[in-house]
Design an enzyme around this catalytic site. Structure first.
Site, PDB file in Angstrom:
ATOM      1  N   PHE A 151       0.845  -1.023   0.016  1.00 30.90           N
ATOM      2  CA  PHE A 151      -0.109   0.104  -0.010  1.00 30.90           C
ATOM      3  C   PHE A 151       1.010   1.273   0.159  1.00 30.90           C
ATOM      4  CE2 PHE A 151      -2.816   3.590   1.511  1.00 30.90           C
ATOM      5  CZ  PHE A 151      -3.903   3.262   0.724  1.00 30.90           C
ATOM      6  N   ASP A 235       9.545   2.884   1.625  1.00 34.29           N
ATOM      7  CA  ASP A 235       8.255   3.532   1.968  1.00 34.29           C
ATOM      8  C   ASP A 235       8.035   3.382   3.415  1.00 34.29           C
ATOM      9  OD1 ASP A 235       5.820   4.514   2.615  1.00 34.29           O
ATOM     10  OD2 ASP A 235       4.768   3.551   0.980  1.00 34.29           O
ATOM     11  N   LYS A 264       2.377  10.173   7.839  1.00 38.46           N
ATOM     12  CA  LYS A 264       2.007  10.196   9.114  1.00 38.46           C
ATOM     13  C   LYS A 264       2.396  10.648  10.366  1.00 38.46           C
ATOM     14  CE  LYS A 264      -0.048   5.781   7.274  1.00 38.46           C
ATOM     15  NZ  LYS A 264      -1.502   5.744   7.486  1.00 38.46           N
TER      16      LYS A 264
END
Ligand SMILES: Cc1ncc(COP(=O)(O)O)c(C=O)c1O
Length: 431
Positions: A151, A235, A264
């Site tokens: 993702f 990532d 985040k």
């Protein structure tokens, strides 16, 4: 301080108004699913706790899918943002901005190896877009290799690199020349890497179901990328900044990627930010003569940079990476004990630091476990690409007593699922 009911006449009136607005103006089917699963209205949050419209408190073990590393409204981040509001909120971009410069320097100081040139965006997906574009511009190549179940976000490029077909099917054609390989299997990379601009990979897959690769996976991937002349993009949007019990999850293998993406928790859960940090040689190859090729109007605003600088200070000074490691071990042991006691419901618990996933025997159990945990005052969430895996991802400030409470709520959920649903047909094993 804002009124807890946001001006509504009663808690029920606030719930009804919010639900109706979601149902009519935001996402009607999702609104109905959320109502059925007992989702309340969040009105206030502080530290590890969220309060709903009735005043009920919840321990936040969904943690904004990894956003709230410092909990909600950490006072030092809030103070930094408030102070910055008196000076300048957004950057006009025509002049130097001191905080963007300081944040670039701070990231270069903590990032692995010589990663040192940052680009600031507003979200994780934008950070990935930036990294993919950087890889193509730096190498002059097109192909991107990514992993199944990955993702990376839902903008076109990030979605193309992501691994769940259901999210992609309505939008094709996405980016040309994106190849997916099985996650955790370095040998599967060799052929596909030939002629690739980059291999983009999560050091631990979060939304794919909390998949921890075998030790040495990234080391081998690094060597294969070097041999192929491809860039390695790590990532770390979900795994980075202490979440997994190391400052960055690629540190477990001691690997220095060419580009690392962050978002985040970077700005302490107060102001959105996304970033990539690249090796100077890579950045210069792409943009050394074309500094305006990739830009963002809002990216790296003074507010976001003030929040991020304060958040990085708190992370270091409060030793939150150590806490993530210790409380993570406690949380994993607790979840594994529940798996042992309810083997018909929970297949296994796995993870690293405070990114823990519980894989259920069947997807169907999640619809009981999560609402049951909510009733017990603890939030948890599915992983986006694996409905069979529930994630427990609390803030890094979580205490031992709070971890015990969450494990107890998970146990109640598993017990309720077993009692109510009995034995469900197992969902297929992960690919
Ligand atoms: C590893 C990873 N990359 C990228 C993203 C996308 O971030 P955003 O939702 O901020 O666009 C996410 C979000 O969950 C993620 O977990």
């Amino acid at each position: 301080m804002a009124d807890d009911l946001y001006g509504a006449a009663s808690p029920q009136a606030l719930y009804d108004e919010t639900y109706e607005n979601y149902r009519q103006y935001l996402n009607p089917p999702l609104a109905r699913v959320m109502k059925l699963s007992g989702s309340p209205v969040a009105v206030r949050a502080r530290g590890t706790t969220i309060w709903d419209h009735t005043g009920k408190a919840y321990l936040d073990f969904a943690g904004g899918y990894g956003v709230f590393t410092l909990g909600h409204l950490h006072p030092r981040v809030v103070a930094a943002v408030r102070a910055q509001l008196d000076l300048m909120a957004l950057s006009g971009k025509t002049m130097f901005d001191p905080l963007a410069g300081r944040l670039g320097k701070a990231l270069a100081e903590i990032a692995p190896g010589d990663l040192g040139i940052s680009f600031f965006a507003n979200s994780g997906a934008e950070a990935i877009e930036g990294a993919l574009k950087l890889a193509r511009a730096a190498t002059g190549r097109v192909k991107i290799v990514a992993t199944r179940d990955a993702f990376h976000g839902k903008t076109f490029g990030a979605l193309a690199a992501s691994g769940r077909d259901a999210f992609k099917a309505p939008y094709g054609p996405l980016l040309a020349d994106v190849v997916h390989v099985p996650y955790g299997d370095a040998s599967a990379l060799e052929g596909p890497l030939s002629g690739a601009a980059a291999f983009v990979v999560e050091p631990i897959q979060g939304e794919g179901g909390v998949n921890v690769p075998p030790p040495g996976y990234l080391t081998r991937a690094r060597a294969l990328c070097d041999a192929a002349g491809s860039l390695l993009i790590a990532d770390e949007i979900q795994t980075g900044l202490g979440r997994c019990g190391e400052l960055f999850a690629c540190n477990f293998d001691g690997v220095v990627p060419d580009v690392m993406t962050l978002a985040k928790g970077l700005s302490g859960g107060v102001v959105p930010i996304g970033a990539y940090v690249a090796r100077p040689s890579v950045w210069n190859a792409a943009y050394g003569r074309a500094p305006l090729l990739h830009t963002s109007t809002f990216g790296g605003s003074p507010l976001a940079c003030a929040a991020a600088l304060a958040a990085l200070d708190v992370l270091r000074e409060d030793r939150l990476v150590d806490n993530a490691r210790d409380r993570g071990a406690q949380l994993l042991a607790g979840a594994q004990a529940v798996a042992r006691d309810y083997p018909g419901v929970v297949r296994e618990a796995r993870g690293r630091g405070l990114l823990v996933g519980a894989e259920l025997v069947s997807e169907g159990y999640g619809g009981t476990i999560i609402p049951e945990m909510l009733k017990a005052g603890v939030t948890a969430a599915w992983t986006l690409n694996q409905q069979r895996v529930i994630r427990l991802e609390p803030p890094l400030i979580v205490t031992a007593a709070e971890v015990d409470r969450a494990v107890e709520a998970f146990r109640l959920g598993a017990a309720a699922a077993q009692e109510r649903l009995g034995v469900l047909a197992p969902s297929p094993a992960p690919v």
